[in-house]
Motif scaffolding. Sequence first.
Motif, PDB file in Angstrom:
ATOM      1  N   ASN A 201       0.811  -1.210   0.000  1.00 54.60           N
ATOM      2  CA  ASN A 201       0.000   0.000   0.000  1.00 54.60           C
ATOM      3  C   ASN A 201       0.848   1.266   0.000  1.00 54.60           C
ATOM      4  O   ASN A 201       0.537   2.226  -0.715  1.00 54.60           O
ATOM      5  CB  ASN A 201      -0.945  -0.013   1.208  1.00 54.60           C
ATOM      6  CG  ASN A 201      -1.864  -1.222   1.196  1.00 54.60           C
ATOM      7  OD1 ASN A 201      -2.453  -1.560   0.174  1.00 54.60           O
ATOM      8  ND2 ASN A 201      -1.953  -1.918   2.317  1.00 54.60           N
TER       9      ASN A 201
ATOM     10  N   THR B 154       1.448   4.004  -3.026  1.00 54.06           N
ATOM     11  CA  THR B 154       1.190   5.441  -2.898  1.00 54.06           C
ATOM     12  C   THR B 154       2.311   6.252  -3.535  1.00 54.06           C
ATOM     13  O   THR B 154       2.061   7.203  -4.287  1.00 54.06           O
ATOM     14  CB  THR B 154       1.032   5.823  -1.416  1.00 54.06           C
ATOM     15  OG1 THR B 154      -0.143   5.186  -0.884  1.00 54.06           O
ATOM     16  CG2 THR B 154       0.905   7.329  -1.227  1.00 54.06           C
TER      17      THR B 154
ATOM     18  N   SER C  64      -3.132  -3.863  -2.028  1.00 52.95           N
ATOM     19  CA  SER C  64      -3.499  -3.137  -3.250  1.00 52.95           C
ATOM     20  C   SER C  64      -2.391  -3.260  -4.275  1.00 52.95           C
ATOM     21  O   SER C  64      -1.245  -3.555  -3.946  1.00 52.95           O
ATOM     22  CB  SER C  64      -3.757  -1.651  -2.934  1.00 52.95           C
ATOM     23  OG  SER C  64      -2.594  -1.020  -2.436  1.00 52.95           O
TER      24      SER C  64
ATOM     25  N   PRO D 299      -5.501   6.320  -3.277  1.00 57.31           N
ATOM     26  CA  PRO D 299      -5.464   5.579  -2.008  1.00 57.31           C
ATOM     27  C   PRO D 299      -6.243   6.268  -0.898  1.00 57.31           C
ATOM     28  O   PRO D 299      -6.728   5.599   0.019  1.00 57.31           O
ATOM     29  CB  PRO D 299      -3.967   5.488  -1.689  1.00 57.31           C
ATOM     30  CG  PRO D 299      -3.328   6.571  -2.482  1.00 57.31           C
ATOM     31  CD  PRO D 299      -4.146   6.717  -3.715  1.00 57.31           C
TER      32      PRO D 299
END
Length: 261
Positions: A100, A104, A148, A224
């Motif tokens: 994650n 980002t 993700s 995100p």
Amino acid sequence: MACWAAEVSGENIFGRGRGHRTKRKGLYNMDNYLKETAMLDFSHPVIQKLIGEREWKKLDGYWRIKRIYTFVRDEILFGYNTDDGIPASKVLADGYGQCNTKGTLFMALLRGVGIPCRVHAFTIDKKLQKGAMTGLVYRQAPQNILHSWVEVYLEGVWYQLEAFILDSAYLSKLQAVNAGCTGAFCGYGVAVKDFRAPVIDFDRNHTYIQSEGISQDFGLYDCPDDMLKEHRQELPPFKAFLYRNAGRHFMNRNIKKIRNL
């Protein structure tokens, strides 16, 4: 180290082609995939400095994606930050991240050079993290962990890019230590069908490194920030405190030991 068979917990419902289930109805607005957000803070001086030093804006779209992808994969090491919600500038300052947080940073750098991107949210079974997580940390971790990958738009195609999560040095050492493992592998941050030759380089193709551990598909989000408004790794306050101040440091130490073998 053990060699685990990669298994998917539950139905594998995410698409690996060019079409995707999405939370939005109708046509998407490409401008949404270029916006700056609180987490995708690409105007931050440290990010702008990096973009300028690497001269990514002088490249065409394909090479912008390829160079940024390789930077995030190999120069931002695999590791665990304090929280999924930190901005890209903080991930860059840390110099490490997981799915994650590295995602980002990847998205912020892409948008900072004009490449549209979005995030696809899932959960993964915690067994994928076994080995990086050990002992009490592993036992106390939730069974399903927020995950993700980033989807990048180039020449009319959305590419699913996940293999930036593990730096090549770490993955190479993990393969060397588990030299007898062929076929599927699950553990230490990896869940793939072909452990000896996972697809980790971008050349107008999808890349995966944890996809075989996915248990639930939450769909697509513009950024995100939006993903975490709906799906955040909820931990009781005491467990969250232990993770930030102890658990993640044990995990990072385990990863560092493998990388430095």
